[in-house]
Design a protein around this motif. Structure first.
Motif, PDB file in Angstrom:
ATOM      1  N   GLN A  37      -0.338   1.381  -8.630  1.00 60.00           N
ATOM      2  CA  GLN A  37      -1.039   2.557  -9.141  1.00 60.00           C
ATOM      3  C   GLN A  37      -2.521   2.479  -8.810  1.00 60.00           C
ATOM      4  O   GLN A  37      -3.171   3.504  -8.608  1.00 60.00           O
ATOM      5  CB  GLN A  37      -0.852   2.656 -10.662  1.00 60.00           C
ATOM      6  N   TYR A  38      -3.019   1.245  -8.745  1.00 60.99           N
ATOM      7  CA  TYR A  38      -4.439   1.059  -8.459  1.00 60.99           C
ATOM      8  C   TYR A  38      -4.701   0.606  -7.027  1.00 60.99           C
ATOM      9  O   TYR A  38      -5.796   0.823  -6.503  1.00 60.99           O
ATOM     10  CB  TYR A  38      -5.036   0.047  -9.437  1.00 60.99           C
ATOM     11  N   LEU A  39      -3.726  -0.039  -6.403  1.00 60.89           N
ATOM     12  CA  LEU A  39      -3.864  -0.469  -5.012  1.00 60.89           C
ATOM     13  C   LEU A  39      -2.592  -0.095  -4.262  1.00 60.89           C
ATOM     14  O   LEU A  39      -1.667  -0.894  -4.136  1.00 60.89           O
ATOM     15  CB  LEU A  39      -4.104  -1.978  -4.927  1.00 60.89           C
ATOM     16  N   PRO A  40      -2.509   1.129  -3.754  1.00 64.07           N
ATOM     17  CA  PRO A  40      -1.313   1.564  -3.025  1.00 64.07           C
ATOM     18  C   PRO A  40      -1.164   0.775  -1.727  1.00 64.07           C
ATOM     19  O   PRO A  40      -2.157   0.358  -1.120  1.00 64.07           O
ATOM     20  CB  PRO A  40      -1.594   3.048  -2.740  1.00 64.07           C
ATOM     21  N   PRO A  41       0.060   0.559  -1.257  1.00 66.17           N
ATOM     22  CA  PRO A  41       0.270  -0.119   0.026  1.00 66.17           C
ATOM     23  C   PRO A  41      -0.342   0.667   1.180  1.00 66.17           C
ATOM     24  O   PRO A  41      -0.488   1.892   1.113  1.00 66.17           O
ATOM     25  CB  PRO A  41       1.799  -0.175   0.144  1.00 66.17           C
ATOM     26  N   ALA A  42      -0.685  -0.050   2.235  1.00 64.42           N
ATOM     27  CA  ALA A  42      -1.312   0.579   3.387  1.00 64.42           C
ATOM     28  C   ALA A  42      -0.415   1.645   4.003  1.00 64.42           C
ATOM     29  O   ALA A  42      -0.895   2.675   4.499  1.00 64.42           O
ATOM     30  CB  ALA A  42      -1.662  -0.482   4.425  1.00 64.42           C
ATOM     31  N   SER A  43       0.894   1.414   3.986  1.00 59.60           N
ATOM     32  CA  SER A  43       1.816   2.397   4.561  1.00 59.60           C
ATOM     33  C   SER A  43       1.752   3.720   3.799  1.00 59.60           C
ATOM     34  O   SER A  43       1.800   4.799   4.400  1.00 59.60           O
ATOM     35  CB  SER A  43       3.241   1.851   4.540  1.00 59.60           C
ATOM     36  N   VAL A  44       1.615   3.643   2.478  1.00 62.88           N
ATOM     37  CA  VAL A  44       1.497   4.858   1.670  1.00 62.88           C
ATOM     38  C   VAL A  44       0.163   5.547   1.943  1.00 62.88           C
ATOM     39  O   VAL A  44       0.095   6.778   2.070  1.00 62.88           O
ATOM     40  CB  VAL A  44       1.638   4.519   0.170  1.00 62.88           C
ATOM     41  N   ILE A  45      -0.893   4.746   2.037  1.00 66.77           N
ATOM     42  CA  ILE A  45      -2.219   5.319   2.296  1.00 66.77           C
ATOM     43  C   ILE A  45      -2.238   6.055   3.635  1.00 66.77           C
ATOM     44  O   ILE A  45      -2.791   7.154   3.754  1.00 66.77           O
ATOM     45  CB  ILE A  45      -3.285   4.217   2.267  1.00 66.77           C
ATOM     46  N   LEU A  46      -1.615   5.453   4.661  1.00 62.05           N
ATOM     47  CA  LEU A  46      -1.583   6.095   5.977  1.00 62.05           C
ATOM     48  C   LEU A  46      -0.794   7.396   5.934  1.00 62.05           C
ATOM     49  O   LEU A  46      -1.152   8.375   6.611  1.00 62.05           O
ATOM     50  CB  LEU A  46      -0.993   5.139   7.008  1.00 62.05           C
ATOM     51  N   THR A  47       0.281   7.410   5.158  1.00 63.36           N
ATOM     52  CA  THR A  47       1.056   8.647   5.013  1.00 63.36           C
ATOM     53  C   THR A  47       0.215   9.731   4.357  1.00 63.36           C
ATOM     54  O   THR A  47       0.197  10.890   4.794  1.00 63.36           O
ATOM     55  CB  THR A  47       2.318   8.391   4.172  1.00 63.36           C
ATOM     56  N   ARG A  48      -0.501   9.370   3.299  1.00 61.13           N
ATOM     57  CA  ARG A  48      -1.370  10.336   2.620  1.00 61.13           C
ATOM     58  C   ARG A  48      -2.520  10.772   3.527  1.00 61.13           C
ATOM     59  O   ARG A  48      -2.946  11.928   3.487  1.00 61.13           O
ATOM     60  CB  ARG A  48      -1.923   9.717   1.339  1.00 61.13           C
ATOM     61  N   LEU A  49      -3.010   9.857   4.357  1.00 61.36           N
ATOM     62  CA  LEU A  49      -4.080  10.209   5.291  1.00 61.36           C
ATOM     63  C   LEU A  49      -3.616  11.287   6.260  1.00 61.36           C
ATOM     64  O   LEU A  49      -4.344  12.254   6.535  1.00 61.36           O
ATOM     65  CB  LEU A  49      -4.533   8.967   6.058  1.00 61.36           C
ATOM     66  N   ALA A  50      -2.395  11.123   6.783  1.00 59.60           N
ATOM     67  CA  ALA A  50      -1.851  12.136   7.688  1.00 59.60           C
ATOM     68  C   ALA A  50      -1.727  13.486   6.982  1.00 59.60           C
ATOM     69  O   ALA A  50      -1.998  14.541   7.573  1.00 59.60           O
ATOM     70  CB  ALA A  50      -0.496  11.680   8.220  1.00 59.60           C
ATOM     71  N   GLU A  51      -1.337  13.458   5.708  1.00 67.96           N
ATOM     72  CA  GLU A  51      -1.232  14.710   4.953  1.00 67.96           C
ATOM     73  C   GLU A  51      -2.605  15.363   4.778  1.00 67.96           C
ATOM     74  O   GLU A  51      -2.750  16.581   4.922  1.00 67.96           O
ATOM     75  CB  GLU A  51      -0.608  14.430   3.577  1.00 67.96           C
TER      76      GLU A  51
END
Length: 271
Positions: A48-62
């Motif tokens: 919740q406070y430190l999302p995995p890099a894979s999730v962050i990259l997905t959100r970045l694309a969004e």
């Protein structure tokens, strides 16, 4: 008659090919992302406070496909650009004066040393009282931070100009504008350009920080403030930070390319 400034002697170039340099930089980024992914997935820190890099990259694309966020990113970039448009000429002119006039440099040295360490964000509460919570406060904060690298580098660059070349120009009757255009500025330009590049990167950082502190309606800072409220959208907050970082990386790369194109004699000093 022209007065040529001899290029500084340089050791033979030992630069890596551009592709190899990019590959090394990318490998470092991949290692950092992998390490962050492992830490986030290990349970040492709540996702919740430190999302995995894979999730962050997905959100970045969004976010990069999201028009409202792109508008926020554009607002932050616009504030940074406006701040630089005001700060760079001011720092350059003041730096030339203080670098060329020893009496002026001595008279203002204490003032410069006193004001330089003051964090730009420290004046935000005062700016809010005077100008409100609008974009003007953000721009003034950016100017107050980004003027220093240009000012100080200009002073140092001008004061390091070859005194023999300047004295020779004076003996041949060259007036100040000509000495500035043919000796001072070409010699000091690489150092000044390095200061401008520092200010460019600093402008984006201060813009986001000021938006966070001031509470603007638009901008990456405003988006981060909204995303972190309640701690439920930290993945989007991290993605927004990455998007701002990509913008900074692109701008810095463009600044370096311009330096290599227009200041090839100072390439060693611009690294």
């Amino acid at each position: 008659m022209t007065f040529d400034v001899p290029a500084p002697a340089r050791h033979p170039a030992r630069r890596r090919p551009a592709l190899a340099t990019f590959a090394l930089g990318l490998s470092g980024l991949v290692v950092l992302a992998a390490a962050e992914e492992i830490v986030a997935r290990s349970g040492l820190v709540s996702t919740q406070y430190l999302p995995p890099a894979s999730v962050i990259l997905t959100r970045l694309a969004e976010l990069l496909a999201n028009a409202p966020f792109l508008a926020d990113l554009g607002a932050t970039a616009g504030s940074a650009l406006l701040g630089l448009v005001l700060a760079v000429p001011a720092g350059l002119v003041l730096g030339l004066v203080l670098g060329l006039v020893p009496a002026a440099h001595t008279a203002t040295r204490i003032v410069v040393d006193l004001l330089r360490p003051v964090p730009a964000v420290a004046i935000v509460p005062l700016l809010v009282l005077v100008t409100g919570t609008g974009r003007a406060s953000v721009v003034i904060t950016i100017v107050s931070a980004t003027v220093w690298p240009v000012l100080l580098n200009t002073i140092h660059g001008v004061r390091d100009v070859d005194g023999v070349a300047l004295q020779t120009a004076r003996l041949y009757g060259a007036r100040l504008p000509r000495r500035l255009g043919e000796i001072v500025l070409p010699s000091a330009a690489p150092v000044i350009a390095a200061g401008v590049r520092v200010s460019i990167g600093l402008a984006l950082v201060i813009a986001v920080a000021a938006e966070l502190l001031i509470g603007t309606d638009t901008g990456v800072g405003a988006y981060l403030l909204a995303a972190t409220q309640g701690g439920s959208h930290t993945d989007y907050a991290f993605a927004a930070v990455c998007a701002a970082g990509l913008l900074g990386l692109a701008v810095n790369g463009g600044a370096r390319a311009l330096e290599r194109r227009f200041l090839p004699w100072g390439e060693g000093e611009s690294r």
